[in-house]
Design an enzyme around this catalytic site. Structure first.
Site, PDB file in Angstrom:
ATOM      1  N   GLN A 146      25.760  41.815  78.258  1.00  0.00           N
ATOM      2  CA  GLN A 146      24.961  42.485  79.288  1.00  0.00           C
ATOM      3  C   GLN A 146      24.759  43.966  78.990  1.00  0.00           C
ATOM      4  OE1 GLN A 146      26.721  41.694  83.143  1.00  0.00           O
ATOM      5  NE2 GLN A 146      26.853  39.484  82.761  1.00  0.00           N
ATOM      6  N   CYS A 147      24.703  44.307  77.720  1.00  0.00           N
ATOM      7  CA  CYS A 147      24.562  45.693  77.293  1.00  0.00           C
ATOM      8  C   CYS A 147      23.107  45.984  76.940  1.00  0.00           C
ATOM      9  CB  CYS A 147      25.456  45.941  76.078  1.00  0.00           C
ATOM     10  SG  CYS A 147      25.376  47.608  75.386  1.00  0.00           S
ATOM     11  N   GLY A 148      22.718  47.243  77.056  1.00  0.00           N
ATOM     12  CA  GLY A 148      21.374  47.624  76.652  1.00  0.00           C
ATOM     13  C   GLY A 148      21.124  47.435  75.164  1.00  0.00           C
ATOM     14  N   THR A 162      22.337  44.762  73.522  1.00  0.00           N
ATOM     15  CA  THR A 162      22.576  43.349  73.235  1.00  0.00           C
ATOM     16  C   THR A 162      21.417  42.698  72.496  1.00  0.00           C
ATOM     17  OG1 THR A 162      24.073  43.081  75.115  1.00  0.00           O
ATOM     18  CG2 THR A 162      23.047  41.094  74.254  1.00  0.00           C
TER      19      THR A 162
END
Length: 243
Positions: A116-118, A120
């Site tokens: 859920q990371c920018g 990803t």
């Protein structure tokens, strides 16, 4: 280093065996002198030990043997310290042990991943491209999920695998979720960080930090989370080309 005359004087005054004297000829020591004792009633501070120093105060001949025993134990412990990534056993997503020595002869890209990371989408997409292009030439990507950065990897191992494999067609191994910083950091990550420190210290800064490991299991480079996997391609090719 001690001179021969100093070694003889130490052995004579402390009652040290000749074998211990020979150790003193090969090892650097720091003297801590106290004005209240004779020149030979000093504490020898051995600076070679990882866990601190072993202080030997010559109160008796018996303590010399104890000191030698502790020194031998410490040196043996250091010789058993991990020398490469191949010395570690980690857990896969199902909790099974995986001996990383199975990757001897492979070039490894080790990454702490999150769902859920920018970063990803771009990282997973490019990691898949790299793997597809170089897996047959000896590249392996080892992904370690981590939830320490913004709680951006909250899912179970099964959910993480399904996400990576379904959405990004990841065929490389995704291991058990681990911590990469702090006292609970996985041993493999303690080793990686000690092998290649970052720009602002050893700690992992964010998701998708990357370590490049050669065929012998030695860490040769470290890349920031914002470094795109495809930009590492030239470095990977160089390692793959080495015998």
């Amino acid at each position: 280093m001690f001179s021969s005359s100093t070694r003889f004087a130490i052995r004579k005054n402390l009652g040290l065996p000749k074998q211990l004297s020979s150790i003193l000829t090969r090892t650097h020591f720091n003297y801590i002198h106290s004005s209240s004792v004779s020149p030979f009633s000093r504490t020898i501070n051995h600076g070679f030990l990882k866990s601190g120093s072993v202080n030997y105060t010559p109160s008796s001949k018996g303590s010399a043997a104890l000191w030698v025993s502790r020194l031998d134990h410490t040196m043996a412990t250091q010789s058993n310290a991990p020398q490469s990534v191949h010395d570690f056993v980690v857990k896969d997503a199902k909790g099974n042990d995986v001996d990383l020595s199975k990757y001897k002869g492979k070039v490894l890209l080790i990454v702490n991943v999150a769902s859920q990371c920018g970063l990803t989408n771009s990282n997973y997409t490019e990691l898949t491209k790299l793997y597809e292009q170089y897996k047959d030439q000896g590249l392996e990507i080892l992904a370690f999920p981590c939830n320490q950065f913004g709680s951006q990897e909250p899912g179970s191992n099964e959910e993480i695998q399904q996400f990576a494999c379904t959405r990004f067609k990841a065929e490389y191994p995704i291991f058990d979720k681990v911590d990469v910083n702090g006292p609970t950091a996985a041993p493999i990550y303690k080793f990686l960080k000690s092998s290649k420190g970052g720009l602002f210290g050893d700690g992992i800064k964010w998701n998708f930090s990357k370590f490049l490991v050669d065929k012998d299991g030695h860490v040769v480079d470290r890349y920031a989370p914002t470094t795109s996997p495809l930009s590492i391609e030239k470095d990977i090719k160089k390692l793959l080309a080495k015998a």
